[in-house]
Design an enzyme around this catalytic site. Structure first.
Site, PDB file in Angstrom:
ATOM      1  N   LEU A  75       3.797 -18.475 -19.172  1.00  0.00           N
ATOM      2  CA  LEU A  75       4.432 -19.096 -18.012  1.00  0.00           C
ATOM      3  C   LEU A  75       5.858 -18.613 -17.763  1.00  0.00           C
ATOM      4  O   LEU A  75       6.586 -19.195 -16.956  1.00  0.00           O
ATOM      5  CB  LEU A  75       4.389 -20.624 -18.151  1.00  0.00           C
ATOM      6  CG  LEU A  75       2.969 -21.198 -18.257  1.00  0.00           C
ATOM      7  CD1 LEU A  75       3.011 -22.704 -18.450  1.00  0.00           C
ATOM      8  CD2 LEU A  75       2.122 -20.821 -17.057  1.00  0.00           C
ATOM      9  N   CYS A  76       6.261 -17.535 -18.415  1.00  0.00           N
ATOM     10  CA  CYS A  76       7.580 -16.940 -18.171  1.00  0.00           C
ATOM     11  C   CYS A  76       7.554 -16.121 -16.886  1.00  0.00           C
ATOM     12  O   CYS A  76       6.590 -15.424 -16.604  1.00  0.00           O
ATOM     13  CB  CYS A  76       7.985 -16.021 -19.322  1.00  0.00           C
ATOM     14  SG  CYS A  76       8.751 -16.870 -20.686  1.00  0.00           S
ATOM     15  N   HIS A  77       8.647 -16.190 -16.153  1.00  0.00           N
ATOM     16  CA  HIS A  77       8.780 -15.370 -14.956  1.00  0.00           C
ATOM     17  C   HIS A  77       9.162 -13.946 -15.350  1.00  0.00           C
ATOM     18  O   HIS A  77       9.968 -13.764 -16.272  1.00  0.00           O
ATOM     19  CB  HIS A  77       9.888 -15.922 -14.050  1.00  0.00           C
ATOM     20  CG  HIS A  77       9.568 -17.248 -13.462  1.00  0.00           C
ATOM     21  ND1 HIS A  77       9.790 -18.420 -14.130  1.00  0.00           N
ATOM     22  CD2 HIS A  77       9.030 -17.583 -12.264  1.00  0.00           C
ATOM     23  CE1 HIS A  77       9.410 -19.435 -13.364  1.00  0.00           C
ATOM     24  NE2 HIS A  77       8.939 -18.956 -12.236  1.00  0.00           N
ATOM     25  N   MET A 113      14.183 -16.919 -23.198  1.00  0.00           N
ATOM     26  CA  MET A 113      12.936 -16.452 -23.810  1.00  0.00           C
ATOM     27  C   MET A 113      13.000 -14.959 -24.105  1.00  0.00           C
ATOM     28  O   MET A 113      12.451 -14.486 -25.102  1.00  0.00           O
ATOM     29  CB  MET A 113      11.738 -16.784 -22.923  1.00  0.00           C
ATOM     30  CG  MET A 113      11.482 -18.278 -22.781  1.00  0.00           C
ATOM     31  SD  MET A 113      11.348 -19.160 -24.351  1.00  0.00           S
ATOM     32  CE  MET A 113       9.909 -18.398 -25.060  1.00  0.00           C
ATOM     33  N   ASP A 128       7.565  -4.469 -40.598  1.00  0.00           N
ATOM     34  CA  ASP A 128       6.561  -3.404 -40.531  1.00  0.00           C
ATOM     35  C   ASP A 128       7.046  -2.123 -41.203  1.00  0.00           C
ATOM     36  O   ASP A 128       6.299  -1.473 -41.940  1.00  0.00           O
ATOM     37  CB  ASP A 128       6.194  -3.115 -39.076  1.00  0.00           C
ATOM     38  CG  ASP A 128       5.191  -1.990 -38.961  1.00  0.00           C
ATOM     39  OD1 ASP A 128       4.111  -2.081 -39.583  1.00  0.00           O
ATOM     40  OD2 ASP A 128       5.485  -1.005 -38.256  1.00  0.00           O
TER      41      ASP A 128
END
Length: 159
Positions: A75-77, A113, A128
């Site tokens: 739901l992030c723009h 975000m 990693d």
């Protein structure tokens, strides 16, 4: 406390309408840490890890991740970032590396975000690149440090 904004009156998820919000300068700063064995820390610090420049690659990964946040968080723009800065702070006594990501835009919604996603991907990239010598690394303390701009104004952690 404010209401959750990603749900309509029926409880269904939706993307928040930011169409009527003013374009303002928005900034977010987030951080997180990864702790490792002293020998692993030395490899990263000295740039002698087998896979190459761990922090350089983690920096690029963080920048790339900030630009892809809307693809990862439903739901992030999608946001046109105007600046992304990634820094690392090395604490030798604890064999811990902190990642700090600062994101900026001039737009209708915040960049928190994006900063948080950048931190997480930087830490995952370090893991990693070093897992061959240290599978016990611990990532944590991921949090928003500050945000500026927009209707809700400024916020600083602990203030």
């Amino acid at each position: 406390m404010s209401q959750l904004t990603h749900f309509d009156n029926a409880g269904q998820a939706h993307m928040v309408d930011v169409g009527n919000k003013a374009n303002t300068h928005r900034v977010a700063v987030a951080t997180g840490t990864i702790t490792m064995l002293p020998a692993t820390f030395a490899l990263v610090r000295d740039g002698s890890a087998k896979k190459g420049d761990v922090l350089g690659i983690a920096r690029v990964a963080a920048i790339m991740a900030t630009k892809r946040t809307a693809d990862l968080i439903p739901l992030c723009h999608p946001i046109g970032l105007t600046k992304v800065a990634v820094d690392f702070a090395l604490d030798e006594p604890s064999s811990t590396i902190a990642c700090i990501v600062r994101t900026e835009t001039h737009g209708q919604t915040g960049v928190e975000m994006e900063a948080l996603t950048g931190v997480q991907v930087a830490l995952l990239t370090i893991y990693d690149m070093c897992k061959a010598v240290d599978r016990g690394m611990v990532m944590g303390n991921v949090k928003l440090l500050e945000k500026h701009g927009g209707k809700s104004g400024d916020w600083v952690a602990g203030a």
